[in-house]
Design a protein around this motif. Structure first.
Motif, mmCIF file in Angstrom:
data_model
loop_
_atom_site.group_PDB
_atom_site.id
_atom_site.type_symbol
_atom_site.label_atom_id
_atom_site.label_comp_id
_atom_site.label_asym_id
_atom_site.label_seq_id
_atom_site.Cartn_x
_atom_site.Cartn_y
_atom_site.Cartn_z
ATOM 1 N N CYS A 242 0.840 -1.192 0.000
ATOM 2 C CA CYS A 242 0.000 0.000 0.000
ATOM 3 C C CYS A 242 0.881 1.250 0.000
ATOM 4 O O CYS A 242 1.965 1.243 0.569
ATOM 5 C CB CYS A 242 -0.921 0.017 1.219
ATOM 6 S SG CYS A 242 -2.075 -1.380 1.300
ATOM 7 N N TYR A 243 0.393 2.296 -0.610
ATOM 8 C CA TYR A 243 1.115 3.570 -0.660
ATOM 9 C C TYR A 243 0.083 4.677 -0.769
ATOM 10 O O TYR A 243 -1.071 4.438 -1.163
ATOM 11 C CB TYR A 243 2.082 3.591 -1.854
ATOM 12 C CG TYR A 243 1.442 3.210 -3.176
ATOM 13 C CD1 TYR A 243 0.795 4.158 -3.966
ATOM 14 C CD2 TYR A 243 1.460 1.891 -3.626
ATOM 15 C CE1 TYR A 243 0.191 3.811 -5.162
ATOM 16 C CE2 TYR A 243 0.858 1.531 -4.822
ATOM 17 C CZ TYR A 243 0.229 2.499 -5.586
ATOM 18 O OH TYR A 243 -0.382 2.152 -6.769
ATOM 19 N N ASP A 244 0.457 5.878 -0.401
ATOM 20 C CA ASP A 244 -0.478 6.993 -0.503
ATOM 21 C C ASP A 244 -0.957 7.130 -1.940
ATOM 22 O O ASP A 244 -0.151 7.163 -2.881
ATOM 23 C CB ASP A 244 0.178 8.297 -0.050
ATOM 24 C CG ASP A 244 0.371 8.367 1.456
ATOM 25 O OD1 ASP A 244 -0.475 7.802 2.183
ATOM 26 O OD2 ASP A 244 1.346 8.990 1.910
ATOM 27 N N THR B 163 3.892 -1.558 3.542
ATOM 28 C CA THR B 163 4.387 -0.369 2.864
ATOM 29 C C THR B 163 5.873 -0.552 2.576
ATOM 30 O O THR B 163 6.538 -1.375 3.199
ATOM 31 C CB THR B 163 4.205 0.898 3.719
ATOM 32 O OG1 THR B 163 4.875 0.719 4.967
ATOM 33 C CG2 THR B 163 2.732 1.198 3.963
ATOM 34 N N VAL B 164 6.376 0.232 1.640
ATOM 35 C CA VAL B 164 7.793 0.162 1.329
ATOM 36 C C VAL B 164 8.622 0.831 2.420
ATOM 37 O O VAL B 164 9.730 0.418 2.724
ATOM 38 C CB VAL B 164 8.083 0.803 -0.046
ATOM 39 C CG1 VAL B 164 9.577 0.913 -0.299
ATOM 40 C CG2 VAL B 164 7.438 -0.021 -1.149
ATOM 41 N N ASP B 165 8.052 1.862 3.039
ATOM 42 C CA ASP B 165 8.761 2.574 4.103
ATOM 43 C C ASP B 165 8.135 2.236 5.453
ATOM 44 O O ASP B 165 7.449 1.235 5.590
ATOM 45 C CB ASP B 165 8.761 4.083 3.837
ATOM 46 C CG ASP B 165 7.354 4.601 3.518
ATOM 47 O OD1 ASP B 165 6.369 4.011 4.028
ATOM 48 O OD2 ASP B 165 7.233 5.577 2.775
ATOM 49 N N GLN C 257 5.797 3.872 7.158
ATOM 50 C CA GLN C 257 4.489 4.459 7.436
ATOM 51 C C GLN C 257 3.601 3.443 8.146
ATOM 52 O O GLN C 257 3.533 2.286 7.740
ATOM 53 C CB GLN C 257 3.781 4.865 6.145
ATOM 54 C CG GLN C 257 4.342 6.082 5.449
ATOM 55 C CD GLN C 257 3.594 6.337 4.151
ATOM 56 O OE1 GLN C 257 4.071 5.973 3.087
ATOM 57 N NE2 GLN C 257 2.421 6.941 4.242
ATOM 58 N N VAL D 78 -1.624 4.700 5.585
ATOM 59 C CA VAL D 78 -1.579 5.334 4.271
ATOM 60 C C VAL D 78 -2.980 5.815 3.938
ATOM 61 O O VAL D 78 -3.979 5.281 4.439
ATOM 62 C CB VAL D 78 -1.060 4.382 3.174
ATOM 63 C CG1 VAL D 78 0.391 4.018 3.415
ATOM 64 C CG2 VAL D 78 -1.915 3.133 3.090
ATOM 65 N N GLU E 282 4.902 6.964 -7.266
ATOM 66 C CA GLU E 282 5.732 5.881 -6.735
ATOM 67 C C GLU E 282 6.717 5.363 -7.790
ATOM 68 O O GLU E 282 7.858 5.022 -7.464
ATOM 69 C CB GLU E 282 4.850 4.733 -6.230
ATOM 70 C CG GLU E 282 3.998 5.087 -5.030
ATOM 71 C CD GLU E 282 4.820 5.528 -3.827
ATOM 72 O OE1 GLU E 282 5.847 4.885 -3.527
ATOM 73 O OE2 GLU E 282 4.440 6.523 -3.192
ATOM 74 N N LEU F 9 9.462 1.760 -4.646
ATOM 75 C CA LEU F 9 8.548 0.630 -4.827
ATOM 76 C C LEU F 9 8.954 -0.240 -6.020
ATOM 77 O O LEU F 9 9.006 -1.473 -5.885
ATOM 78 C CB LEU F 9 7.104 1.112 -4.936
ATOM 79 C CG LEU F 9 6.031 0.040 -5.103
ATOM 80 C CD1 LEU F 9 6.159 -1.067 -4.079
ATOM 81 C CD2 LEU F 9 4.632 0.669 -5.047
#
Length: 201
Positions: free
Chosen positions: A8-10, A40-42, A44, A47, A87, A93
């Protein structure tokens, strides 16, 4: 295939991720032994998706080594500040997708999540599809665009527009756990899969 991570990402499209998530969770009710998480990749912890839904995630992708990585789309076609195009340009990502595939994960792109797979290089020389609004962009990559709702090239799968994520997920349930489990899921969800599935020989 026992561990599933949906990244998932913003700006991701809600249904691209939550549709497959619900299919997979229902499959578990009917005998599949998947462990499904949102990642998530980071770092967070939450999101915000493209329509404003705030989602709590289970942790960073780096903390798991999934057998299946599902990549939703969102925001590619409308130039949103957050979403798949952002992204792709940021690069983290796509790098994570390429690394997961290199480690042996099956990668599945939903909608314009397929463009993130293309940016990661995992569609090079492979049949693929994405949201119809991004097909011209996909044709500019090294992927071979095909006319299908779901494309199954073994360890890399793609699906067309938003609702096709349901069809991709049902297809994966049938592929991994059999028609009986897939039928139980679609009966429970009152959903009928539609469109064609292109499978590589």
């Amino acid at each position: 295939m026992e561990t599933v991570a949906i990244v998932c990402y913003d700006g991701f499209d809600e249904l691209d991720a939550i549709g497959p998530y619900e299919v997979f969770e229902n499959a578990i009710r009917f005998g599949a032994t998947w462990d499904v998480t949102l990642r998530t990749v980071d770092d967070q912890s939450t999101v915000t998706a493209s329509h404003g839904l705030t989602v709590d995630v289970d942790g960073p992708l780096a903390d798991t080594d999934p057998d299946l990585l599902v990549v939703p789309g969102g925001g590619w076609n409308d130039g949103s500040d957050a979403g798949a195009r952002t992204e792709a340009d940021r690069g983290d990502l796509p790098d994570a997708i390429a690394a997961a595939h290199e480690r042996g994960a099956t990668i599945a792109g939903v909608c314009t999540g397929g463009m993130l797979l293309a940016r990661a290089g995992v569609l090079d020389g492979r049949p693929a599809v994405t949201h119809r609004g991004a097909l011209d962009d996909l044709r500019e990559t090294a992927a071979a665009v095909v006319d299908a709702r779901v494309v199954d090239d073994g360890d890399v799968l793609t699906a067309g527009g938003v609702t096709s994520g349901l069809d991709l997920a049902v297809h994966l349930v049938e592929r991994e756990w059999g028609a009986e489990t897939a039928d139980a899921v679609t009966t429970e969800m009152e959903y009928e899969s539609r469109g064609s599935v292109h499978r590589s020989a």
